[in-house]
Design a protein around this motif. Structure first.
Motif, PDB file in Angstrom:
ATOM      1  N   ASP A 175       9.756   6.456   7.440  1.00 31.01           N
ATOM      2  CA  ASP A 175      10.287   5.455   7.396  1.00 31.01           C
ATOM      3  C   ASP A 175      10.391   4.388   7.361  1.00 31.01           C
ATOM      4  O   ASP A 175      10.728   3.514   8.662  1.00 31.01           O
ATOM      5  CB  ASP A 175      12.512   6.132   7.415  1.00 31.01           C
ATOM      6  N   ALA A 176      10.119   3.211   6.518  1.00 33.60           N
ATOM      7  CA  ALA A 176       8.989   2.165   6.907  1.00 33.60           C
ATOM      8  C   ALA A 176      10.182   1.001   6.513  1.00 33.60           C
ATOM      9  O   ALA A 176      10.022   0.128   8.093  1.00 33.60           O
ATOM     10  CB  ALA A 176       8.619   1.865   5.466  1.00 33.60           C
ATOM     11  N   ASP A 227       0.556  -1.408   0.359  1.00 33.87           N
ATOM     12  CA  ASP A 227      -0.073  -0.394  -0.186  1.00 33.87           C
ATOM     13  C   ASP A 227       0.467   1.328  -0.212  1.00 33.87           C
ATOM     14  O   ASP A 227       1.287   1.074   0.983  1.00 33.87           O
ATOM     15  CB  ASP A 227      -1.035  -0.332   1.159  1.00 33.87           C
ATOM     16  N   PRO A 228       1.263   2.054  -1.569  1.00 27.62           N
ATOM     17  CA  PRO A 228       1.821   2.805  -1.103  1.00 27.62           C
ATOM     18  C   PRO A 228       2.446   4.044  -0.817  1.00 27.62           C
ATOM     19  O   PRO A 228       2.277   4.955   0.236  1.00 27.62           O
ATOM     20  CB  PRO A 228       1.953   3.614  -2.702  1.00 27.62           C
ATOM     21  N   TYR A 229       0.545   4.220  -0.596  1.00 24.70           N
ATOM     22  CA  TYR A 229      -0.681   5.219   0.179  1.00 24.70           C
ATOM     23  C   TYR A 229      -0.212   5.206   1.673  1.00 24.70           C
ATOM     24  O   TYR A 229       0.933   5.703   2.716  1.00 24.70           O
ATOM     25  CB  TYR A 229      -1.969   5.776   0.500  1.00 24.70           C
ATOM     26  N   LYS A 230       0.354   4.512   2.767  1.00 28.71           N
ATOM     27  CA  LYS A 230       0.313   3.784   4.628  1.00 28.71           C
ATOM     28  C   LYS A 230       1.865   3.974   4.235  1.00 28.71           C
ATOM     29  O   LYS A 230       2.426   4.114   5.135  1.00 28.71           O
ATOM     30  CB  LYS A 230      -0.288   2.559   4.029  1.00 28.71           C
ATOM     31  N   ALA A 231       2.933   2.907   3.649  1.00 31.37           N
ATOM     32  CA  ALA A 231       4.018   3.410   3.419  1.00 31.37           C
ATOM     33  C   ALA A 231       4.726   4.612   3.006  1.00 31.37           C
ATOM     34  O   ALA A 231       5.749   4.727   3.698  1.00 31.37           O
ATOM     35  CB  ALA A 231       4.471   2.082   1.814  1.00 31.37           C
ATOM     36  N   SER A 232       4.468   5.770   2.619  1.00 30.24           N
ATOM     37  CA  SER A 232       3.793   7.394   2.635  1.00 30.24           C
ATOM     38  C   SER A 232       4.153   7.755   4.153  1.00 30.24           C
ATOM     39  O   SER A 232       4.629   9.225   3.800  1.00 30.24           O
ATOM     40  CB  SER A 232       4.100   7.769   1.240  1.00 30.24           C
ATOM     41  N   THR A 237       8.338 -13.537  11.823  1.00 28.96           N
ATOM     42  CA  THR A 237       7.926 -12.672  10.726  1.00 28.96           C
ATOM     43  C   THR A 237       6.097 -12.837  10.850  1.00 28.96           C
ATOM     44  O   THR A 237       6.241 -11.793  10.987  1.00 28.96           O
ATOM     45  CB  THR A 237       8.134 -13.806   9.515  1.00 28.96           C
ATOM     46  N   ALA A 238       5.347 -13.545  11.229  1.00 30.69           N
ATOM     47  CA  ALA A 238       4.617 -12.998  12.173  1.00 30.69           C
ATOM     48  C   ALA A 238       4.501 -12.058  12.580  1.00 30.69           C
ATOM     49  O   ALA A 238       3.271 -11.165  12.607  1.00 30.69           O
ATOM     50  CB  ALA A 238       3.848 -14.783  13.120  1.00 30.69           C
ATOM     51  N   ALA A 241       3.679  -4.458  11.166  1.00 36.09           N
ATOM     52  CA  ALA A 241       3.556  -3.662   9.541  1.00 36.09           C
ATOM     53  C   ALA A 241       2.577  -3.888   8.911  1.00 36.09           C
ATOM     54  O   ALA A 241       2.253  -2.986   7.690  1.00 36.09           O
ATOM     55  CB  ALA A 241       4.910  -4.263   8.959  1.00 36.09           C
ATOM     56  N   LYS A 242       1.228  -4.324   9.046  1.00 32.77           N
ATOM     57  CA  LYS A 242      -0.349  -4.270   8.667  1.00 32.77           C
ATOM     58  C   LYS A 242      -0.342  -3.015   7.879  1.00 32.77           C
ATOM     59  O   LYS A 242      -1.374  -2.350   7.047  1.00 32.77           O
ATOM     60  CB  LYS A 242      -1.044  -4.890   8.793  1.00 32.77           C
ATOM     61  N   ASP A 243      -0.074  -1.843   9.175  1.00 31.36           N
ATOM     62  CA  ASP A 243      -0.645   0.075   9.207  1.00 31.36           C
ATOM     63  C   ASP A 243       0.282   0.680   8.911  1.00 31.36           C
ATOM     64  O   ASP A 243       0.660   1.950   8.021  1.00 31.36           O
ATOM     65  CB  ASP A 243      -0.759   0.139  10.153  1.00 31.36           C
ATOM     66  N   TRP A 244       1.422  -0.222   8.109  1.00 31.73           N
ATOM     67  CA  TRP A 244       2.657   0.849   7.347  1.00 31.73           C
ATOM     68  C   TRP A 244       2.640   0.255   5.552  1.00 31.73           C
ATOM     69  O   TRP A 244       2.854   1.341   4.675  1.00 31.73           O
ATOM     70  CB  TRP A 244       3.796   0.589   7.148  1.00 31.73           C
TER      71      TRP A 244
END
Length: 288
Positions: free
Chosen positions: A70-71, A60-65, A107-108, A114-117
């Motif tokens: 800094d993701a 998701d580019p929007y959330k990553a930005s 990983t889990a 990280a799902k919100d990022w």
């Protein structure tokens, strides 16, 4: 003008000068992020130096930005803290043995955070684990001791199997020897029985022939009487050979009385047992 408008997809895009500006550019390809080396303490209080590699992808580019400053840095820091937390729940042996399970747990946890990022953690790999020098030396000694133990066990098992094989061989040898001795005794007994039977048959046949000769041959009775007298005289001649003390009958100097005694013995036997009875006895002996 400083406000989010839209996400530009790959390909041709039309922007209005001054009003529109590309603020962030996100790559949608999988990216490898190196996790720096860090210290972690296991459940049995062993300090480990560990580093790893994190493979992430922007979904998701929007959330990553706009969801995080800094993701990559954020996910890297989260990976370090998560790895310390997971290592603290395991002993040193489990850390070394269950590395794949440790990677899956990290990983889990990263995907949950990280799902919100707008980032997905594809996998996490622990690259190197560096125990302290003294612990590493102790591990080497343990491995050496374990190998020595296995070697001694195998050697003792070899000696044990060898002793068992030797005992089994001795047992089989004794069994075969006893079987051979048994068979030899059986054969000897059978041979002896056969010999006794043959001798008995021969004696019976001899007695039968003698009885027949006495009964049918003229002068047979006189010949037998003469032979009995000879045997009687010969027996007296051997009395002094066996012992120095002998008992002799009265009238030893009367040879005629000797002969008469021997003949009387024969006549007495002849009067009580006829030749037919002698033949029957011989036949019974032959049957036996």
């Amino acid at each position: 003008m400083g406000k989010f408008n839209r996400v530009l997809n790959p390909g041709l895009a039309i922007l209005i000068p001054i009003l529109d500006k590309i603020q962030y550019v996100q790559s949608l390809k999988e990216t490898a992020v190196e996790v720096p080396s860090q210290s972690a303490i296991t459940a049995d209080n062993v300090t480990l130096e560990m580093d790893g590699v994190l493979y992430i992808k922007v979904i998701d580019p929007y959330k990553a930005s706009y969801g995080v400053e800094d993701a990559e840095y954020a996910i890297s820091q989260l990976a370090q803290t998560t790895m310390r937390s997971e290592i603290g729940q395991l002993t040193l042996d489990h850390c070394l043995r269950e590395r794949q399970s440790l990677n899956n747990n990290i990983t889990a946890v990263l995907n949950e955070a990280a799902k919100d990022w707008g980032i997905e953690c594809l996998r996490y790999e622990i690259r190197d684990i560096h125990p302290p020098a003294n612990v590493l030396e102790a591990m080497h000694r343990q491995v050496s001791a374990e190998r020595s133990k296995r070697a001694e066990i195998l050697d003792s098992e070899g000696h044990r199997q060898s002793a068992i094989n030797i005992a089994e061989g001795a047992k089989e040898s004794q069994i075969l020897a006893s079987e051979a001795e048994k068979q030899e005794q059986i054969n000897n007994a059978a041979g002896e029985a056969e010999a006794i039977l043959l001798r008995a048959k021969a004696n019976a046949e001899g007695i039968r022939q003698i009885a027949k000769a006495i009964r049918e041959t003229p002068g047979g009775r006189d010949a037998v009487a003469l032979q009995v007298a000879e045997k009687y005289v010969d027996a007296f001649g051997k009395l002094a050979k066996e012992s120095n003390t002998i008992v002799v009958p009265a009238g030893l100097n009367d040879m005629g009385s000797w002969m008469a005694t021997g003949l009387s013995i024969y006549d007495k036997l002849a009067s009580t047992t006829n030749s037919k009875r002698i033949e029957e006895v011989a036949e019974e002996a032959a049957k036996k």
